[in-house]
Design a protein around this motif. Structure first.
Motif, short mmCIF file in Angstrom:
data_model
loop_
_atom_site.label_atom_id
_atom_site.label_comp_id
_atom_site.label_asym_id
_atom_site.label_seq_id
_atom_site.Cartn_x
_atom_site.Cartn_y
_atom_site.Cartn_z
N THR A 34 0.82 -1.22 0.00
CA THR A 34 0.00 0.00 0.00
C THR A 34 0.86 1.27 0.00
OG1 THR A 34 -0.21 0.03 2.41
CG2 THR A 34 -1.92 -1.14 1.18
N GLY A 35 2.10 1.16 0.49
CA GLY A 35 3.00 2.32 0.43
C GLY A 35 3.21 2.74 -1.02
N ALA A 36 3.27 1.74 -1.92
CA ALA A 36 3.45 2.04 -3.35
C ALA A 36 2.28 2.86 -3.88
CB ALA A 36 3.59 0.73 -4.14
N MET A 37 1.09 2.62 -3.33
CA MET A 37 -0.09 3.36 -3.79
C MET A 37 0.01 4.83 -3.37
SD MET A 37 -2.88 0.38 -2.88
CE MET A 37 -4.30 1.03 -3.74
N TYR A 38 0.47 5.08 -2.12
CA TYR A 38 0.66 6.47 -1.68
C TYR A 38 1.79 7.13 -2.48
CZ TYR A 38 -2.69 5.60 1.96
OH TYR A 38 -3.87 5.32 2.61
N ARG A 39 2.80 6.34 -2.79
CA ARG A 39 3.90 6.87 -3.59
C ARG A 39 3.44 7.24 -5.00
NH1 ARG A 39 9.28 5.69 -1.91
NH2 ARG A 39 9.28 4.87 0.21
N ALA A 40 2.56 6.41 -5.58
CA ALA A 40 2.09 6.69 -6.94
C ALA A 40 1.25 7.98 -6.97
CB ALA A 40 1.28 5.50 -7.46
N VAL A 41 0.44 8.19 -5.95
CA VAL A 41 -0.34 9.44 -5.88
C VAL A 41 0.62 10.63 -5.76
CG1 VAL A 41 -2.00 10.78 -4.53
CG2 VAL A 41 -2.39 8.33 -4.88
N THR A 42 1.67 10.45 -4.97
CA THR A 42 2.67 11.51 -4.79
C THR A 42 3.35 11.84 -6.13
OG1 THR A 42 3.06 10.68 -2.56
CG2 THR A 42 4.73 12.17 -3.46
N LEU A 43 3.70 10.80 -6.87
CA LEU A 43 4.34 11.00 -8.18
C LEU A 43 3.40 11.76 -9.11
CD1 LEU A 43 6.77 10.42 -10.02
CD2 LEU A 43 5.66 8.27 -10.67
N TYR A 44 2.12 11.40 -9.08
CA TYR A 44 1.14 12.09 -9.92
C TYR A 44 1.13 13.59 -9.55
CZ TYR A 44 -3.20 13.40 -12.17
OH TYR A 44 -4.12 14.03 -12.97
N ALA A 45 1.11 13.86 -8.23
CA ALA A 45 1.07 15.25 -7.76
C ALA A 45 2.33 16.01 -8.20
CB ALA A 45 0.93 15.29 -6.24
N MET A 46 3.48 15.34 -8.13
CA MET A 46 4.74 15.99 -8.52
C MET A 46 4.76 16.30 -10.01
SD MET A 46 7.25 13.56 -6.29
CE MET A 46 8.78 14.01 -7.08
N ARG A 47 4.34 15.32 -10.80
CA ARG A 47 4.37 15.49 -12.25
C ARG A 47 3.42 16.58 -12.73
NH1 ARG A 47 4.06 9.47 -14.77
NH2 ARG A 47 6.23 8.85 -14.50
N ASN A 48 2.35 16.78 -11.96
CA ASN A 48 1.36 17.76 -12.40
C ASN A 48 1.52 19.12 -11.72
OD1 ASN A 48 -0.71 16.36 -14.33
ND2 ASN A 48 -0.09 14.86 -12.81
N GLY A 49 2.68 19.29 -11.08
CA GLY A 49 2.98 20.61 -10.50
C GLY A 49 2.12 20.95 -9.30
N SER A 106 4.97 11.51 2.73
CA SER A 106 4.26 11.56 4.01
C SER A 106 3.15 12.62 4.06
CB SER A 106 5.23 11.77 5.17
OG SER A 106 5.75 10.53 5.56
N PRO A 107 3.41 13.86 3.63
CA PRO A 107 2.30 14.83 3.66
C PRO A 107 1.14 14.45 2.75
CG PRO A 107 4.33 15.86 2.82
CD PRO A 107 4.70 14.50 3.29
N ILE A 108 1.45 13.76 1.65
CA ILE A 108 0.36 13.31 0.76
C ILE A 108 -0.46 12.23 1.48
CG2 ILE A 108 -0.11 11.98 -1.37
CD1 ILE A 108 0.60 14.75 -2.17
N ALA A 109 0.26 11.33 2.18
CA ALA A 109 -0.43 10.23 2.87
C ALA A 109 -1.23 10.72 4.08
CB ALA A 109 0.60 9.18 3.31
N ALA A 110 -1.01 11.97 4.47
CA ALA A 110 -1.76 12.52 5.62
C ALA A 110 -3.08 13.17 5.17
CB ALA A 110 -0.90 13.54 6.35
N LEU A 111 -3.28 13.32 3.86
CA LEU A 111 -4.50 13.99 3.39
C LEU A 111 -5.70 13.04 3.46
CD1 LEU A 111 -2.99 15.74 0.21
CD2 LEU A 111 -3.55 16.81 2.42
N PRO A 112 -6.76 13.45 4.17
CA PRO A 112 -7.91 12.55 4.37
C PRO A 112 -8.53 12.05 3.06
CG PRO A 112 -8.09 14.48 5.78
CD PRO A 112 -6.91 14.71 4.90
N PHE A 113 -8.60 12.91 2.02
CA PHE A 113 -9.26 12.46 0.78
C PHE A 113 -8.39 11.45 0.02
CE2 PHE A 113 -6.78 15.20 -1.97
CZ PHE A 113 -6.50 16.31 -1.18
N VAL A 114 -7.07 11.54 0.22
CA VAL A 114 -6.18 10.55 -0.41
C VAL A 114 -6.35 9.21 0.32
CG1 VAL A 114 -3.77 9.89 -0.84
CG2 VAL A 114 -4.49 12.25 -1.21
N ARG A 115 -6.39 9.27 1.65
CA ARG A 115 -6.54 8.03 2.43
C ARG A 115 -7.89 7.37 2.13
NH1 ARG A 115 -2.16 7.46 5.21
NH2 ARG A 115 -2.84 5.38 5.74
N ALA A 116 -8.93 8.20 2.00
CA ALA A 116 -10.26 7.64 1.76
C ALA A 116 -10.26 6.86 0.44
CB ALA A 116 -11.30 8.76 1.72
N LEU A 117 -9.68 7.46 -0.59
CA LEU A 117 -9.64 6.80 -1.90
C LEU A 117 -8.88 5.48 -1.84
CD1 LEU A 117 -9.87 7.10 -5.16
CD2 LEU A 117 -7.48 7.80 -4.98
#
Ligand code: DC
Length: 236
Positions: A34-49, A106-117
């Motif tokens: 599941t860490g990989a899933m939080y990492r993938a969301v983080t990568l998406y956020a980085m790539r999209n500025g 870590s800050p991405i994994a702390a966002l409630p809407f990211v965790r909910a998804l």
């Protein structure tokens, strides 16, 4: 034999995923990192500025999630014998392990809407049981009903050394090797411990009914053997 859910939680870089993967392979279960899933969301956020200097642009990330623009999946890689992480059908397995992502996850994994998804997706993956899932909140929030829960830990220094060795092993050029700094990795491990344990939603904590494994002084083989025994006890 009856199928169960196995939840492996613990600090970053404590070898959870190595033992979880190994067990899944041995007993023919599906493995989910599941860490990989939080990492993938983080990568998406980085790539999209979505990471301006001041922090995360939460509104834009939430809009992307609500619009269904972030799709994460796993596909088995026959070369490595392990599942690779895909972000919108692109294999991002290597990229999500880079320090640039580790430093921002870590800050991405702390966002409630990211965790909910991600929690919702993880629950769906376990519907048929026969799953080994590793993360921070699997035994507490994702599968509180898991038949086997393990909480893995090791000292921060031991974990930083393991991550350093892993990144060194993966580095392809001398420049990449020179760029690795043990103190920086230790700082990252300690910072992530702090943020992961202090966030409001689903913080890293041991489930009351989890078995604790401190693997600071165990070899991979020893911890794998320990986990296999616990599994056998549960399926009896
Ligand atoms: O296990 P890892 O180092 O790849 O995890 C990356 C980050 O994701 C880590 O900082 C904690 C977070 N995480 C989480 O909050 N909940 C999970 N179930 C898994 C990981």
């Amino acid at each position: 034999m009856k199928k169960i859910i196995i939840a492996i939680d613990g600090h970053s870089s404590c070898g959870k995923s190595t033992m979880a993967k190994q067990l899944a392979k041995e007993i023919g279960y599906v493995y989910v990192d599941t860490g990989a899933m939080y990492r993938a969301v983080t990568l998406y956020a980085m790539r999209n500025g979505f990471f301006p200097d001041a922090g995360i642009n939460e509104a834009e990330l939430k809009a992307a999630i609500d619009a269904g623009k972030i799709h994460i999946s796993f596909k088995f890689n026959p070369e490595t014998g392990r599942p690779d992480t895909y972000l919108n059908e692109e294999n991002v397995e290597e990229e999500i392990r880079q320090m640039a992502v580790s430093n921002r996850v870590s800050p991405i994994a702390a966002l409630p809407f990211v965790r909910a998804l991600l929690t919702e997706q993880q629950k769906a993956m376990g519907e048929e049981k026969g799953i080994v899932m590793d993360g921070r909140d699997i035994g507490t929030a994702v599968f509180p009903q898991a038949e086997l829960k393990v909480f893995v830990t090791a000292s921060a220094r031991v974990r930083a050394q393991r991550r350093y060795d892993e990144l060194m092993g993966k580095a392809k050029t001398q420049a990449e090797r020179d760029a690795l700094n043990f103190d920086e990795i230790l700082k990252n491990v300690e910072e992530r411990d702090y943020i992961d344990s202090h966030r409001e939603v689903a913080p890293l904590r041991q489930a009351e009914d989890a078995l604790v494994l401190d693997n600071s002084n165990l070899t991979r083989e020893e911890q794998s053997a320990w986990l296999l025994e616990r599994y056998k006890e549960r399926v009896g």
